[in-house]
Motif scaffolding. Structure first.
Motif, mmCIF file in Angstrom:
data_model
loop_
_atom_site.group_PDB
_atom_site.id
_atom_site.type_symbol
_atom_site.label_atom_id
_atom_site.label_comp_id
_atom_site.label_asym_id
_atom_site.label_seq_id
_atom_site.Cartn_x
_atom_site.Cartn_y
_atom_site.Cartn_z
ATOM 1 N N PRO A 27 0.833 -1.210 0.000
ATOM 2 C CA PRO A 27 0.000 0.000 0.000
ATOM 3 C C PRO A 27 0.869 1.262 0.000
ATOM 4 O O PRO A 27 1.887 1.312 0.703
ATOM 5 N N ILE A 28 0.462 2.239 -0.745
ATOM 6 C CA ILE A 28 1.245 3.474 -0.810
ATOM 7 C C ILE A 28 1.354 4.158 0.555
ATOM 8 O O ILE A 28 2.425 4.647 0.923
ATOM 9 N N PRO A 29 0.270 4.232 1.353
ATOM 10 C CA PRO A 29 0.429 4.844 2.691
ATOM 11 C C PRO A 29 1.527 4.162 3.498
ATOM 12 O O PRO A 29 2.250 4.815 4.245
ATOM 13 N N THR A 30 1.654 2.862 3.331
ATOM 14 C CA THR A 30 2.680 2.136 4.087
ATOM 15 C C THR A 30 4.073 2.540 3.627
ATOM 16 O O THR A 30 5.003 2.636 4.443
ATOM 17 N N ILE A 31 4.191 2.805 2.326
ATOM 18 C CA ILE A 31 5.491 3.260 1.831
ATOM 19 C C ILE A 31 5.818 4.623 2.444
ATOM 20 O O ILE A 31 6.944 4.879 2.886
ATOM 21 N N ILE A 32 4.792 5.483 2.490
ATOM 22 C CA ILE A 32 5.013 6.800 3.105
ATOM 23 C C ILE A 32 5.370 6.639 4.588
ATOM 24 O O ILE A 32 6.293 7.279 5.099
ATOM 25 N N PHE A 33 4.646 5.774 5.265
ATOM 26 C CA PHE A 33 4.931 5.498 6.683
ATOM 27 C C PHE A 33 6.373 5.017 6.847
ATOM 28 O O PHE A 33 7.122 5.512 7.705
ATOM 29 N N ALA A 34 6.766 4.086 5.994
ATOM 30 C CA ALA A 34 8.128 3.566 6.083
ATOM 31 C C ALA A 34 9.138 4.696 5.879
ATOM 32 O O ALA A 34 10.157 4.780 6.588
#
Ligand SMILES: Nc1ncnc2c1ncn2[C@@H]1O[C@H](COP(=O)(O)OP(=O)(O)OP(=O)(O)O)[C@@H](O)[C@H]1O
Ligand SMILES: Nc1ncnc2c1ncn2[C@@H]1O[C@H](COP(=O)(O)OP(=O)(O)OP(=O)(O)O)[C@@H](O)[C@H]1O
Ligand SMILES: [Mg+2]
Ligand SMILES: [Mg+2]
Lengths: 501, 293, 328, 328
Positions: free
Chosen positions: D174-181
């Motif tokens: 998920p893109i939000p997870t990439i941002i979170f990472a």
């Protein structure tokens, strides 16, 4: 002149603490600052360190007038200060604390080179001949090692003025000598001006080129170090003859047949060699040892603050399931070595701290405190221990270091214990008050308490105790009647490795 | 055809008492028809609601019922569900279909109409001329926004009625009471004719007013729980609009069953509006309380 | 040893300084009074007894909670479960009043509140979970059980006579305010006269020191949270007196509001210091501001913004002079 | 100096203890893994990538907020305004995307978040108001302005393509997870490598020592709150990507949830210690529990109760062994 302070005045919400102090320091000079507890020594040095924006008076560095509004102003001009109360960051390592505020920058801007930081701190400690566990968080060190950390930190800065506020109060003899050598070297070789604050007047006399004596926020006089004797200094700084009260009121000297106050059998911390110790009623036992020899741990294990195996009897009663609260109920109390971190509630009043251990037992019925007797006890203790200002509502955090120490002792005495364990009881206490404290300790012994004194001040141990036990590397390595000992033989015993005792 | 089908039902916040009867009838109806109903609370938070719908998609349920906190904000996940071939039905709060999102239907009432009905009650209570004070629910919730829009729409046609005060009580009894008290302090005898509350929380205020001798003010509530009903019988509250949650749960499941059975054309769409009676002393005996009874 | 006693000028100076210092401790109280005067002059309908009584009545509930919160804050903790406990208390009291009897309902509600407080204290003191996690977890737990027990439905049917507890007056004074005053007095007495009160300050000031001084730190913390739970339960019963229904979803904003009241009153969250009057002052300050904004008729959209600004200014003035003073 | 080195047995013992101690620092991580394995075995639909991806996606937002919260907690503070900032960011971004352009909307939202953070930091560091009052006040203030600006109405009309930011995936992630990472990595790098990070620990550990060492304490605090505001604004933009509408009333539970995540992860509120993995772990722990309860089909009424109990047990085990260890 490296430093000139003229007519410095400072007050705390209206109370004047410095009343026009003049002080000067030459390059390459060791200038001692002495005075009774609460005289204003620390406050004067805090002004120099830029702690207070609102002092009156004039500060000149190299003849140039400066206004020290923030610690950075002082640091930038090469003023380094070892404050009386530790200013270490507990969860940082020793290495990081040594480098505090001067961390080596990494290749990328804004980053820190931790590898270099550690190496540099290690080198700096080694250069001073000090061994410290560089990667250990400071919170796990004893006060001695903490003090050494502060010393390394201050001495390794590129300083012109070095202020040391009672650096030796919690150091053992070997460390002291090391420190003195370092100070002399820095003064002679690097032309650093050193301000040295201490209550050990013989050291002061030995070390200082000049001595300034303060009393009640003002300078009494400044003179050459060699022109004073311990007695003349003592008289000047206290303001009256104290020689009489310096002599013991007559040692406690428990009769050999007296009943046991404390009996420790096979006390073992973390599987280390078991420790036996017994103290009779009225007896004062000294506990000597090097920094890190485990005296503090032993004391904490006694009251159950550190887990340990073995038996502890207080006044003949076996203490089951040791913890500090029970210990207090059994009549076994401890005054910790670190008055700020584990000794006092700094936000509470002098009175609240003094009565803390006695409250439940002596001053309350069914949980309701008798306000009258509470105040009476506080006032009585303030008087007996000469705490000043003699205000029972004063917040302990605002007391001078020595006076805070007295509050800690007063708290223990006030609870009328059977056994008192005093860890560095007179650290930072002035010479007059120290004599008083010793008398109070003896008085408690005469009234039947057994007392264990842990101290790095050998003279104090020799002066106060009926018997001295020595601890090395966590084990009891010897026990001596006072008559068998001299300063030198005690020192030798402390440094001996276990097994060879 | 419906036996063993799984329905995921996302309710915007199960801790709101309004939903308890809706949940009860939905559960009963599902059980009776051999459906598996998975109820989840959206905690009043749109992002949570979206993630619950996504979870239903991942679980590959057979139909998703939603009571979202915003009609438009839920649209992106409706599209995801449609893409995964799971039909979606809105219950109690609408989903926006103007941009082409597909829902089976909307079962419930229209909060805009709800507000209009409250407006009718106001007119009935104070006549063509009067001053009213208005207690809002939690600002920004769809019930608050739509009920207010509906009320204003009715009052537009009655220019003699002025809204002199608005405050938000966050659907909270204590706050509604406090605001009522402040209104009464500020507007002495005769200076305000009615206090309208978007929800049922103003009952305590109404009782307080009567106790303080302020019978000059008429109180109009929204929704119809037991204490509002009692207050209408006693006369401290003038009237309310009854959005009964119980039929919504039942009808939603029934519509779902129709859809499973391939009888989608029998479902009223795009809206399956349910009854929205106004209650006053005249007809209060006929209607049992919507919840708490 | 030089006795300082001789120096009477010094003592006089000491006294003057003391007075000055305590004056500036009251900065917030002064700001409050000025605000009050301002409102009396410029806000219509503000300066009437009816209005004051209303303000007192409605803020008494949060005031009661704030008194318990103060105790917990002084030990260096706080309690996020007071809202859940309040709701629980009102639901349980309502259910038992309807089904059994009024006294039993009230007593059971209070005992349950005490019990939740004890659980909080147990987890914080004995297990060592920090207060934030513990009380957040019990809040969620208690709320959960309430929902399960009631299916999220309010409990109706409490006799209307019960509202006397929430809305009644004795003479001109609202009954909730009398309860608040009683709770505040008890709190004051605890802090002032009991061993527990003494220990609370020492424990909050330095836990290690307290432990080494022989204070049973665990018991002090446990008792404090128990009292906090009890006070929240009292507040819940008063809430029931106001709303007459036991609502499982009510009181959710109590924890933050009560902490805010105490902290706005000038008590730091770091523990060791704090007086009852701070909790009372903070409660009234927040309550009076909200009331004045309602009376002025500030739009509900603007209200939060104005409240935030007023708090920043009032507390800011107080903190700023404190900070200046701390710079010594 | 007499080194203690002579006693090598003691040192070995000491070292073993040290190793054991660091092992038990990971107690919570171990509990988490055990929980995960248990869920995988016994919860249907849990051990699928679709489900993991869901869990990651929905918890990324709070994870981003938690990273900023961690920084502020390490300095000894926290931020109750992150929710308001998140809502503001989503509203402002939505409005500007609709009226002007997507890049401008995003940039403006982030800058505004940063600005609120700076204001928080200013009041805390320079004026000396405590973090609780300051951030509560700015939360209320910002929410107020949002209501005024939007009349509490959501902002509609963001092109649906924007949802890729909140709901889209790159490959399976998920893109939000990439941002979170990314945010977590930045936070980690700040704490691990930069002067700012080092100073954050120092300021949190001992403010006086930091000041005496010549560290600009005010600037460190200010920067930390600014970062906290920025991260909250990033989270707000991602939220907009999920909901596609700018909702002024959203995100109200972010502050407590983010603090809970950090604290559950084992970071004390007293400051001075804390690592990014704690914030990440806490976020995931809470997220996974909620997900498992949903999948098991625990009734929404029971969910809070069960959540509370699970947190108490998980964190309790961790805290209890920590407390035991303190007794050495
Ligand atoms: N923050 C403060 N607020 C109020 N009074 C203070 C504060 N700090 C120090 N004082 C007072 O100033 C006086 C001088 O204190 P100072 O610490 O300078 O003494 P000192 O000479 O260093 O004593 P010691 O030998 O015990 O360390 C004391 O009476 C002390 O109580
Ligand atoms: N200089 C040091 N170097 C390494 N470890 C130390 C040092 N000082 C203290 N420690 C640690 O503290 C433990 C025991 O110290 P403790 O405080 O009980 O001894 P102490 O004799 O009271 O010393 P101190 O004079 O430092 O108070 C040691 O086992 C060691 O881990
Ligand atoms: Mg001093
Ligand atoms: Mg020691």
């Amino acid at each position: 002149m490296l430093l000139e302070m003229r007519d410095i005045r400072k007050s705390f919400s209206g109370v004047q603490v410095l009343r026009g102090v003049d002080f000067s320091l030459k390059a390459g000079e060791i200038h001692a600052l002495v005075g009774h507890n609460g005289a204003g020594k620390s406050t004067l040095m805090k002004v120099l360190g830029g702690n207070y924006a609102d002092y009156d008076g004039e500060v000149r560095l190299d003849g140039e007038e400066v206004r020290l509004g923030a610690p950075r102003d002082a640091l930038q001009r090469g003023v380094a200060i070892i404050y009386q109360d530790f200013s270490l960051v507990p969860d940082l390592t020793v290495a990081e604390n040594i480098a505090l505020g001067r961390e080596p920058r990494g290749r990328l801007s804004g980053t820190i080179a931790y590898g270099r930081l550690r190496d540099r701190s290690k080198q700096e400690a080694e250069r001073l001949g000090i061994a410290l566990p560089m990667d250990m968080p400071v919170r796990r060190l004893g006060v001695g090692a903490q003090q050494m950390t502060e010393i390394v930190r201050a001495c390794s800065q590129d300083v012109r003025i070095l202020v040391m506020d009672e650096p030796t109060a919690r150091l053992a003899p070997a460390e002291r000598e090391l420190l003195f050598a370092t100070m002399r070297r820095m003064a002679a070789e690097q032309q650093v001006g050193i301000v040295y604050i201490s209550h050990f007047l013989d050291e002061v006399r030995r070390l200082a080129d000049r001595i300034t004596i303060m009393r009640d926020g003002a300078v009494v006089e400044t003179g050459a170090g060699s022109s004073y004797t311990v007695d003349s200094l003592a008289k000047l700084l206290v303001g009256h003859e104290i020689v009489a009260s310096l002599r013991p009121t007559q040692a406690g000297g428990a009769a050999d047949g007296a009943r046991e106050a404390l009996n420790v059998r096979g006390l073992s911390i973390h599987g280390r060699p078991p420790i036996d110790l017994s103290i009779r009623r009225g007896e004062i036992v000294g506990l000597a040892g090097l920094v890190g020899s485990g005296r503090t741990r032993f004391a904490r294990a006694l009251i159950g603050d550190v887990r340990s195996a073995g038996r502890v009897e207080v006044g003949g009663r076996l203490m089951k399931r040791r913890n500090p609260e029970r210990a207090t109920r059994y009549g076994l109390v401890l005054t910790p070595e670190d008055r700020k971190a584990s000794g006092l509630a700094l936000t509470s009043s002098v009175e609240a701290n003094i009565v803390a251990s006695a409250l439940g037992k002596l001053l309350a019925t069914a949980g309701i405190v008798h306000p009258g007797s509470r105040a009476r006890m506080a006032l009585d203790m303030i008087q007996r221990f000469a705490i000043r200002p003699p205000a029972r509502k004063k917040i302990v955090g605002q007391l001078s270091g020595g006076n805070a120490q007295k509050v800690l002792l007063a708290r223990a005495v006030a609870s009328r214990p059977k056994v008192m364990v005093l860890d560095q009881p007179t650290a930072g206490v002035d010479i007059g008050a120290k004599a008083e404290l010793h008398n109070q300790i003896r008085l408690a012994a005469q009234q039947g308490a057994g007392i264990l004194v842990i101290s790095d001040d050998l003279d104090e141990l020799l002066d106060l105790s009926d018997r001295i036990v020595v601890m090395t590397a966590g084990a009891m390595s010897g026990s001596f009647r006072k008559a068998e000992l001299t300063r030198a033989s005690l020192l030798a015993n402390m440094s001996r490795l276990p097994g060879r005792a | 055809a419906q036996q063993g089908k799984r329905i995921g039902f996302m309710i915007w916040n199960t801790s709101v008492p309004f939903y308890s009867n809706l949940i009860k009838t939905a559960k009963e109806t599902a059980e009776k028809n051999g459906l598996k109903l998975d109820l989840q609370s959206g905690n009043g938070d749109l992002a949570t609601q979206i993630s619950i719908v996504q979870q239903f998609i991942a679980q590959q349920v057979d139909m998703i019922l939603i009571a979202p906190s915003d009609p438009k904000g839920i649209v992106p996940v409706i599209r995801q569900a449609t893409a995964a071939n799971i039909p979606v039905m809105a219950v109690n709060t609408k989903a926006d279909i103007s941009t082409g999102a597909k829902v089976v239907t909307y079962v419930g009432v229209d909060d805009f109409v709800f507000g209009q009905r409250q407006g009718d009650l106001v007119v009935k209570a104070v006549g063509e001329n009067g001053k009213i004070a208005y207690i809002l629910g939690k600002l920004g919730t769809s019930a608050q926004l739509d009920r207010e829009a509906g009320l204003m729409d009715t009052l537009k046609k009655h220019p003699g009625i002025v809204v002199v005060e608005k405050q938000a009580a966050d659907w909270d009894n204590s706050k509604a009471l406090a605001i009522t008290q402040d209104f009464l302090s500020k507007y002495p005898q005769g200076a305000v004719n009615a206090i309208v509350d978007q929800g049922p929380e103003g009952v305590n205020g109404a009782n307080f007013a009567v106790g303080a001798g302020r019978t000059d003010v008429k109180f109009i509530m929204g929704d119809y729980p037991l204490d509002v009903r009692n207050a209408i019988i006693k006369g401290t509250v003038y009237g309310t609009v009854d959005q009964d949650p119980a039929p919504q749960g039942k009808v939603a499941i029934e519509d779902a069953i129709l859809s499973f059975a391939g009888k989608g054309d029998q479902i009223p769409s795009p809206n399956h509006y349910l009854d929205l009676p106004t209650i006053t002393k005249e007809n209060v005996e006929k209607y049992p309380a919507a919840w708490g009874g | 040893m030089t006795p300082v006693d001789g120096d009477s000028a010094a003592i006089r100076r000491e006294k003057a300084a003391w007075r000055w210092a305590s004056l500036s401790t009251y900065a917030l109280a002064i700001i409050f009074v000025l605000l009050l005067i301002g409102f009396c002059l410029w806000v219509p309908h503000f300066a009437t007894w009816a209005n004051f009584a209303n303000v007192l009545q409605r803020n008494s509930i949060i005031g009661i909670v704030a008194c318990g919160m103060l105790l917990m804050i002084v030990t260096g903790g706080f309690d996020l479960s007071v809202g859940a406990v309040g709701a629980m208390s009102s639901v349980v009291a309502a259910a038992l009043i309807v089904q059994v009897s009024m006294p039993l309902g009230i007593v059971a509600a209070l005992l349950l509140g005490l019990a939740v407080g004890v659980v909080n204290g147990f987890f914080i003191a004995k297990i060592g979970i920090n207060p934030f996690v513990t009380t957040l977890a019990t809040q969620v737990l208690v709320t959960g059980f309430l929902f399960v027990g009631t299916a999220a439905q309010p409990v109706y049917g409490v006799p209307e006579s019960f509202t006397v507890l929430g809305l009644g007056r004795i003479g001109p004074i609202p009954i909730p305010t009398i309860i608040f005053a009683a709770v505040a007095t008890v709190t004051w007495a605890i802090l002032r006269f009991t061993t527990l009160g003494h220990y609370i300050y020492i424990v909050g000031g330095n836990k290690t020191a307290a432990r080494l001084a022989g204070i049973n730190v665990d018991r002090v913390i446990l008792t404090t949270y128990a009292l906090g739970g009890l006070f929240a339960a009292i507040a819940g019963v008063v809430l029931l007196g106001q709303t007459n229904i036991g609502q499982p979803a009510s009181a959710a904003d109590w924890p933050l509001t009560a902490i805010a009241a105490v902290v706005v009153g000038g008590v730091p969250l770091s523990g060791g210091v704090g007086q009852v009057w701070s909790a009372v002052l903070g409660t009234l300050l927040l309550g009076v501001i909200a009331n004045a904004l309602n009376l002025i008729g500030v739009s509900p959209f603007w209200q939060p913004a104005v409240t935030g600004a007023v708090i920043l200014v009032a507390v800011g003035l107080d903190s700023y002079q404190r900070k200046q003073r701390e710079l010594r």
